[in-house]
Design an enzyme around this catalytic site. Structure first.
Site, PDB file in Angstrom:
ATOM      1  N   SER A  43       0.849  -1.189   0.000  1.00 42.88           N
ATOM      2  CA  SER A  43       0.000   0.000   0.000  1.00 42.88           C
ATOM      3  C   SER A  43       0.890   1.247   0.000  1.00 42.88           C
ATOM      4  O   SER A  43       2.048   1.206   0.406  1.00 42.88           O
ATOM      5  CB  SER A  43      -0.960  -0.005   1.189  1.00 42.88           C
ATOM      6  OG  SER A  43      -0.246  -0.016   2.404  1.00 42.88           O
ATOM      7  N   VAL A  45       1.093   4.404   1.561  1.00 45.92           N
ATOM      8  CA  VAL A  45       1.692   5.014   2.747  1.00 45.92           C
ATOM      9  C   VAL A  45       2.657   4.034   3.418  1.00 45.92           C
ATOM     10  O   VAL A  45       3.752   4.416   3.840  1.00 45.92           O
ATOM     11  CB  VAL A  45       0.610   5.506   3.734  1.00 45.92           C
ATOM     12  CG1 VAL A  45       1.235   6.059   5.009  1.00 45.92           C
ATOM     13  CG2 VAL A  45      -0.261   6.572   3.078  1.00 45.92           C
ATOM     14  N   CYS A  46       2.286   2.765   3.480  1.00 45.97           N
ATOM     15  CA  CYS A  46       3.163   1.759   4.104  1.00 45.97           C
ATOM     16  C   CYS A  46       4.483   1.643   3.335  1.00 45.97           C
ATOM     17  O   CYS A  46       5.563   1.596   3.940  1.00 45.97           O
ATOM     18  CB  CYS A  46       2.473   0.400   4.168  1.00 45.97           C
ATOM     19  SG  CYS A  46       1.014   0.380   5.231  1.00 45.97           S
ATOM     20  N   THR A  47       4.409   1.620   2.013  1.00 45.12           N
ATOM     21  CA  THR A  47       5.624   1.547   1.204  1.00 45.12           C
ATOM     22  C   THR A  47       6.486   2.778   1.450  1.00 45.12           C
ATOM     23  O   THR A  47       7.701   2.666   1.645  1.00 45.12           O
ATOM     24  CB  THR A  47       5.277   1.404  -0.294  1.00 45.12           C
ATOM     25  OG1 THR A  47       4.538   0.194  -0.473  1.00 45.12           O
ATOM     26  CG2 THR A  47       6.527   1.372  -1.150  1.00 45.12           C
ATOM     27  N   LEU A  50       8.124   2.492   5.043  1.00 43.55           N
ATOM     28  CA  LEU A  50       9.178   1.489   5.181  1.00 43.55           C
ATOM     29  C   LEU A  50      10.360   1.759   4.251  1.00 43.55           C
ATOM     30  O   LEU A  50      11.490   1.409   4.589  1.00 43.55           O
ATOM     31  CB  LEU A  50       8.626   0.081   5.006  1.00 43.55           C
ATOM     32  CG  LEU A  50       7.711  -0.382   6.149  1.00 43.55           C
ATOM     33  CD1 LEU A  50       7.369  -1.856   6.004  1.00 43.55           C
ATOM     34  CD2 LEU A  50       8.300  -0.115   7.516  1.00 43.55           C
TER      35      LEU A  50
END
EC number: 1.11.1.29
Length: 153
Positions: A43, A45-47, A50
């Site tokens: 996703s 924002v997660c990418t 991280l």
């Protein structure tokens, strides 16, 4: 029940993107841990979050002193594909079954959506939570705050 600053971090064992079991307690007495819960692999924002952790990892502290553990409800197979795609070298842990069990124990599981919200816990070498932040699913965290929290331990 949420884990708070000053609490001993609940121990867990989850498989990483390679199927290797990882236990939080294995780092006690050895490393500080930045425990990052995030909603879903692949996703936006997660990418972004991280990838920033990946790129800024050296600024968080010496690799012999600090361990990043990132946790989602994704399967280890999805996590392996994502780690390979994004070149994540830190463990991505599958809180797949029981579904979200570790996120629930930390108080960062959204029951209605079936995934973790954005919770981060900085844990000292004795296993005590020294700092935490919990953001709503769409709200990215500030990695600068991780650096500040680790510097204060």
């Amino acid at each position: 029940m949420a884990v708070e600053v000053g609490d001993v971090a609940p121990d867990f064992e989850l498989k990483d993107q390679h199927g290797t079991p990882v236990k939080l307690s294995d780092y006690r007495g050895r490393k500080k841990v930045v425990l990052i819960f995030y909603p879903l692999a692949f996703s936006g924002v997660c990418t972004g979050e991280l990838c920033e952790v990946r790129d800024e990892l050296p600024s968080l502290g010496d690799a012999d002193d600090v361990q990043v553990l990132a946790v989602s409800v994704d399967s280890m197979f999805a996590l392996r594909a994502w780690a390979d795609q994004e070149n994540y070298q830190f463990p991505l842990l599958a809180d797949f079954w029981p579904h979200g069990g570790t996120a629930q124990r930390y108080g960062v599981f959204d029951e209605s959506k079936g995934l973790a919200v954005r919770g981060t816990f900085v844990i000292d070498t004795e296993g005590v939570v020294r700092w935490k932040v919990v953001n709503a699913i769409p709200d990215a965290r500030d990695i600068g705050e991780y650096r500040k929290a680790l510097a204060e331990i």
